[in-house]
Design a protein around this motif. Structure first.
Motif, PDB file in Angstrom:
ATOM      1  N   PHE A  32       0.826  -1.195   0.000  1.00 35.69           N
ATOM      2  CA  PHE A  32       0.000   0.000   0.000  1.00 35.69           C
ATOM      3  C   PHE A  32       0.867   1.254   0.000  1.00 35.69           C
ATOM      4  CE2 PHE A  32      -1.967  -3.434   2.293  1.00 35.69           C
ATOM      5  CZ  PHE A  32      -3.255  -3.483   1.808  1.00 35.69           C
ATOM      6  N   ILE A  33       0.280   2.352  -0.458  1.00 41.61           N
ATOM      7  CA  ILE A  33       0.910   3.666  -0.364  1.00 41.61           C
ATOM      8  C   ILE A  33      -0.062   4.599   0.349  1.00 41.61           C
ATOM      9  CG2 ILE A  33       1.638   5.710  -1.658  1.00 41.61           C
ATOM     10  CD1 ILE A  33       2.894   3.935  -3.680  1.00 41.61           C
ATOM     11  N   TRP A  34       0.505   5.367   1.273  1.00 36.01           N
ATOM     12  CA  TRP A  34      -0.261   6.379   1.991  1.00 36.01           C
ATOM     13  C   TRP A  34       0.508   7.680   1.878  1.00 36.01           C
ATOM     14  CZ3 TRP A  34       0.400   7.388   7.812  1.00 36.01           C
ATOM     15  CH2 TRP A  34      -0.410   8.440   8.213  1.00 36.01           C
ATOM     16  N   GLU A  35      -0.146   8.701   1.333  1.00 36.02           N
ATOM     17  CA  GLU A  35       0.464  10.020   1.201  1.00 36.02           C
ATOM     18  C   GLU A  35      -0.215  10.979   2.154  1.00 36.02           C
ATOM     19  OE1 GLU A  35       2.094   9.934  -3.346  1.00 36.02           O
ATOM     20  OE2 GLU A  35       0.129  10.835  -3.003  1.00 36.02           O
ATOM     21  N   GLY A  40       3.215  21.790   4.869  1.00 35.66           N
ATOM     22  CA  GLY A  40       3.342  22.187   3.469  1.00 35.66           C
ATOM     23  C   GLY A  40       4.173  21.232   2.630  1.00 35.66           C
ATOM     24  N   LYS A  41       4.595  20.119   3.211  1.00 33.59           N
ATOM     25  CA  LYS A  41       5.405  19.135   2.496  1.00 33.59           C
ATOM     26  C   LYS A  41       4.637  17.825   2.400  1.00 33.59           C
ATOM     27  CE  LYS A  41       9.996  17.046   2.626  1.00 33.59           C
ATOM     28  NZ  LYS A  41      11.199  16.837   3.425  1.00 33.59           N
ATOM     29  N   LYS A  42       4.738  17.148   1.249  1.00 33.41           N
ATOM     30  CA  LYS A  42       4.051  15.881   1.045  1.00 33.41           C
ATOM     31  C   LYS A  42       4.989  14.729   1.378  1.00 33.41           C
ATOM     32  CE  LYS A  42       0.529  14.371  -1.977  1.00 33.41           C
ATOM     33  NZ  LYS A  42      -0.146  14.565  -3.215  1.00 33.41           N
ATOM     34  N   PHE A  43       4.481  13.798   2.182  1.00 32.84           N
ATOM     35  CA  PHE A  43       5.240  12.627   2.585  1.00 32.84           C
ATOM     36  C   PHE A  43       4.550  11.377   2.050  1.00 32.84           C
ATOM     37  CE2 PHE A  43       6.107  15.785   5.841  1.00 32.84           C
ATOM     38  CZ  PHE A  43       7.497  15.733   5.916  1.00 32.84           C
ATOM     39  N   LYS A  44       5.355  10.381   1.682  1.00 34.76           N
ATOM     40  CA  LYS A  44       4.809   9.125   1.169  1.00 34.76           C
ATOM     41  C   LYS A  44       5.350   7.971   2.001  1.00 34.76           C
ATOM     42  CE  LYS A  44       6.036   6.947  -2.808  1.00 34.76           C
ATOM     43  NZ  LYS A  44       6.194   6.768  -4.254  1.00 34.76           N
ATOM     44  N   THR A  45       4.453   7.103   2.434  1.00 33.55           N
ATOM     45  CA  THR A  45       4.818   5.896   3.161  1.00 33.55           C
ATOM     46  C   THR A  45       4.359   4.713   2.330  1.00 33.55           C
ATOM     47  OG1 THR A  45       4.500   7.006   5.288  1.00 33.55           O
ATOM     48  CG2 THR A  45       4.517   4.613   5.312  1.00 33.55           C
TER      49      THR A  45
END
Length: 124
Positions: A32-35, A40-45
């Motif tokens: 899975f991907i969770w954003e 103000g910054k986008k993180f992706k797990t």
């Protein structure tokens, strides 16, 4: 009044069509991907769940946790090798609704009141 009686079955039929469908079983295992956005910054797990193991990759860090299912839609994530006592706390997750390839969830750290939410997309 008679007109209202004719509309009630139609309203019930319409509401049944728009009811949230929750198919948690389809999301117990997979990648899975969770954003999320923070400051103000986008993180992706990216994380993979297989059986009672979850492997998570966040900003080039890899972490492993044990998964304990409470029921089909709720589970607990327990860190396997935490760096500190604060990192050893479990996280409680609950799926709120699902679509074909994603689910919306809420979670909180054990012992804390703050609840967070997100949407995870299944990629494998």
């Amino acid at each position: 009044m008679k007109k209202l009686i004719y509309y009630i079955p139609l309203l019930l039929l319409f509401s049944a069509c728009y009811e949230n469908q929750v198919d948690c079983e389809s999301f117990k295992e997979g990648t899975f991907i969770w954003e999320q956005e923070s400051g103000g910054k986008k993180f992706k797990t990216e994380f993979t769940r297989i059986g009672n193991l979850q492997i998570e990759k966040f900003e080039n860090e890899i972490d492993s946790s044990r998964v304990e299912w409470i029921n089909d839609c709720e589970w607990r994530i327990i860190p396997i090798n935490p760096d500190s006592n604060a990192d050893s706390r479990a996280y409680l997750f609950k799926i709120l609704n699902t679509s074909k390839d994603s689910y919306t969830f809420e979670f909180k750290q054990s012992g804390r009141e703050q609840v967070y939410s997100g949407t995870a997309t299944k990629i494998k």
